[in-house]
Design an enzyme around this catalytic site. Structure first.
Site, PDB file in Angstrom:
ATOM      1  N   ASP A   1       0.828  -1.207   0.000  1.00  0.00           N
ATOM      2  CA  ASP A   1       0.000   0.000   0.000  1.00  0.00           C
ATOM      3  C   ASP A   1       0.868   1.265   0.000  1.00  0.00           C
ATOM      4  OD1 ASP A   1      -2.673   0.543  -0.246  1.00  0.00           O
ATOM      5  OD2 ASP A   1      -3.202   0.048   1.800  1.00  0.00           O
TER       6      ASP A   1
ATOM      7  N   GLU B   1      -5.181   7.441  -0.086  1.00  0.00           N
ATOM      8  CA  GLU B   1      -5.682   6.760   1.102  1.00  0.00           C
ATOM      9  C   GLU B   1      -4.720   6.808   2.286  1.00  0.00           C
ATOM     10  OE1 GLU B   1      -8.034   2.630   2.107  1.00  0.00           O
ATOM     11  OE2 GLU B   1      -6.724   2.686   0.373  1.00  0.00           O
TER      12      GLU B   1
ATOM     13  N   ASP C   1      -6.238   5.246  -5.086  1.00  0.00           N
ATOM     14  CA  ASP C   1      -6.300   4.139  -4.135  1.00  0.00           C
ATOM     15  C   ASP C   1      -5.130   3.225  -4.494  1.00  0.00           C
ATOM     16  OD1 ASP C   1      -6.805   2.029  -2.447  1.00  0.00           O
ATOM     17  OD2 ASP C   1      -8.980   2.140  -2.695  1.00  0.00           O
TER      18      ASP C   1
ATOM     19  N   ILE D   1      -3.911   0.405  -3.305  1.00  0.00           N
ATOM     20  CA  ILE D   1      -4.370  -0.981  -3.472  1.00  0.00           C
ATOM     21  C   ILE D   1      -5.852  -1.005  -3.120  1.00  0.00           C
ATOM     22  CG2 ILE D   1      -4.236  -3.382  -2.736  1.00  0.00           C
ATOM     23  CD1 ILE D   1      -1.364  -3.093  -2.153  1.00  0.00           C
ATOM     24  N   ASP D   2      -6.679  -1.042  -4.137  1.00  0.00           N
ATOM     25  CA  ASP D   2      -8.112  -1.159  -3.923  1.00  0.00           C
ATOM     26  C   ASP D   2      -8.447  -2.647  -3.899  1.00  0.00           C
ATOM     27  OD1 ASP D   2     -10.770  -0.193  -3.661  1.00  0.00           O
ATOM     28  OD2 ASP D   2     -11.130  -0.726  -5.747  1.00  0.00           O
TER      29      ASP D   2
ATOM     30  N   THR E   1      -7.896  -4.740  -0.635  1.00  0.00           N
ATOM     31  CA  THR E   1      -6.788  -5.295   0.153  1.00  0.00           C
ATOM     32  C   THR E   1      -7.051  -6.745   0.559  1.00  0.00           C
ATOM     33  OG1 THR E   1      -7.738  -4.275   2.134  1.00  0.00           O
ATOM     34  CG2 THR E   1      -5.981  -3.083   1.033  1.00  0.00           C
TER      35      THR E   1
ATOM     36  N   ASP F   1     -12.322   5.206  -4.016  1.00  0.00           N
ATOM     37  CA  ASP F   1     -12.884   3.891  -4.317  1.00  0.00           C
ATOM     38  C   ASP F   1     -13.716   3.880  -5.595  1.00  0.00           C
ATOM     39  OD1 ASP F   1     -11.832   2.443  -2.140  1.00  0.00           O
ATOM     40  OD2 ASP F   1     -13.391   3.216  -0.812  1.00  0.00           O
TER      41      ASP F   1
END
Length: 407
Positions: free
Chosen positions: A100, A125, A188, A190-191, A193, A342
């Site tokens: 991330d 994020e 984002d 890592i959308d 996780t 998101d």
């Protein structure tokens, strides 16, 4: 030490589109008219955006594709190591933490370098707070090495080495609040996780807002097959190509190509299904992310016969944009507030492919209010033909649910 300059000149002039309200059907002209949903507008009630040039965001798109692709490469390396480790370690959140932060740093650094003369504001994020705490030095050094190794594969970064302080500053470039004025990148890193930890779907999702409107989006989906996932078919042959890059700019359509490849992009379109009985729908893999019982009620009212396709992340938006499914339903639990990162990239990827993205009341998503979306109940996605039927089914199902809960 690498020079990192965040938040350069907060406001950029709005050069590439202007908002106009029309009281009649738009006339044909050299300037394309597209609705707030990214489609040609024939409705007098639509606010339209006149696109001055389809090439207006060419430089930004090239930078975004490079940034998302490099970040995805970093994430793939971390996920591969995770999946090769023992079973116990897969419940450990540290791998996704490393990926991330590393992904966000890579995107921040690439955008800043590639667009050095442009205003730069990043809404993302993560921030570096936890990495600055006592006991985090090992994790910080691990992330720094991972980012340096990833950037070393790019000629433009050859010879540049990040220090841990450089890394922290790069991550903190993502602390912008966004808003209705100027230009803001939205990320984002890592959308999805939980999908990442399971070895399933996730995405690096990067979008660009200008004066509160989404004008560009890129989705890097490392585990999404190039072939259709319609019907949730997991029996793919080992020769199938995996990893997709979706990208869209306002007024120019949506394209897909193989991730980490020089292959030619192909233009994609949402499903043209008109009969809801023939439609399939996507929803979040995790029941904690969306009310599956409400989605099931809506599907029953529409007469949808196919079971839901449940996958993680904004990879759903990418799959929808190429017609793998026809409907996406997302109804978070009461009290949850949707974050713009998101949905920004996914929304334009779908709308430029001919789809419509709204809240449960049929209102377009408003990304101009900062980090959060102000929504009515949930988010729904469909093509133009299915949307009226979908909206009615949503309203009826929500009303029934509210009536039942009041008893």
């Amino acid at each position: 030490m690498m020079s990192i300059n965040c938040f350069r000149t907060a406001k950029a002039p709005l050069q590439s589109f202007v908002a106009v309200r029309t009281n009649s059907r738009p006339r044909n002209s050299s300037n394309r008219l597209v609705s707030v949903f990214g489609r040609k507008s024939s409705s007098p009630s639509f606010v339209t955006l006149r696109v001055v040039s389809s090439m207006a965001y060419e430089k930004e798109l090239d930078a975004a594709k490079k940034a998302a692709s490099l970040a995805a490469r970093l994430c793939q390396k971390v996920q591969k190591a995770l999946l090769q480790s023992d079973v116990q370690s897969k419940s450990d959140k540290s791998p996704v933490t490393v990926a991330d932060y590393g992904s966000q740093a890579v995107v921040s650094l690439v955008l800043e370098k590639e667009l050095s003369s442009e205003p730069f504001s990043l809404v993302a994020e993560e921030d570096s707070g936890d990495l600055r705490k006592d006991g985090s030095q090992d994790t910080l050094e691990r992330i720094t090495k991972l980012v340096n190794d990833t950037l070393a594969t790019e000629e433009s970064f050859n010879g540049s080495t990040l220090s841990t302080d450089d890394l922290l500053r790069a991550i903190d470039c993502g602390t912008s609040e966004g808003g209705p004025n100027g230009r803001h990148w939205v990320l984002d890193p890592i959308d999805g996780t939980k999908g990442f930890l399971r070895g399933d779907q996730y995405a690096v999702a990067l979008g660009l807002l200008e004066e509160g409107k989404v004008v560009l989006g890129v989705l890097a989906c490392p585990n999404l097959p190039l072939a259709s996932i319609a019907g949730n078919n997991k029996n793919k042959s080992s020769s199938d190509e995996i990893g997709c890059l979706f990208f869209a700019t306002i007024g120019s359509g949506t394209y897909m190509q193989l991730l980490d490849s020089k292959s030619s992009p192909v233009k994609v379109q949402v499903s043209s299904v008109e009969n809801p009985e023939e439609a399939s729908f996507f929803e979040s893999f995790e029941g904690a992310h969306s009310l599956h019982d409400l989605s099931s009620s809506i599907a029953n009212k529409l007469g949808v016969k196919a079971p839901p396709v449940r996958i993680d992340s904004q990879a759903k938006y990418g799959a929808l944009s190429r017609g793998d499914g026809a409907i996406y339903l997302r109804f978070p639990h009461k009290g949850y507030r949707e974050k713009i990162w998101d949905h920004v990239a996914g929304a334009i990827v779908v709308t430029e492919a001919g789809g419509i993205v709204t809240d449960a009341a049929g209102k377009p998503l408003d990304f101009s209010k900062g980090k959060y979306l102000d929504l009515d109940t949930g988010i729904i996605v469909a093509n133009e033909k299915l949307m009226p039927l979908l909206l009615k089914a949503v309203r009826d199902s929500i009303a029934e649910q509210e009536k039942a809960s009041a008893l």
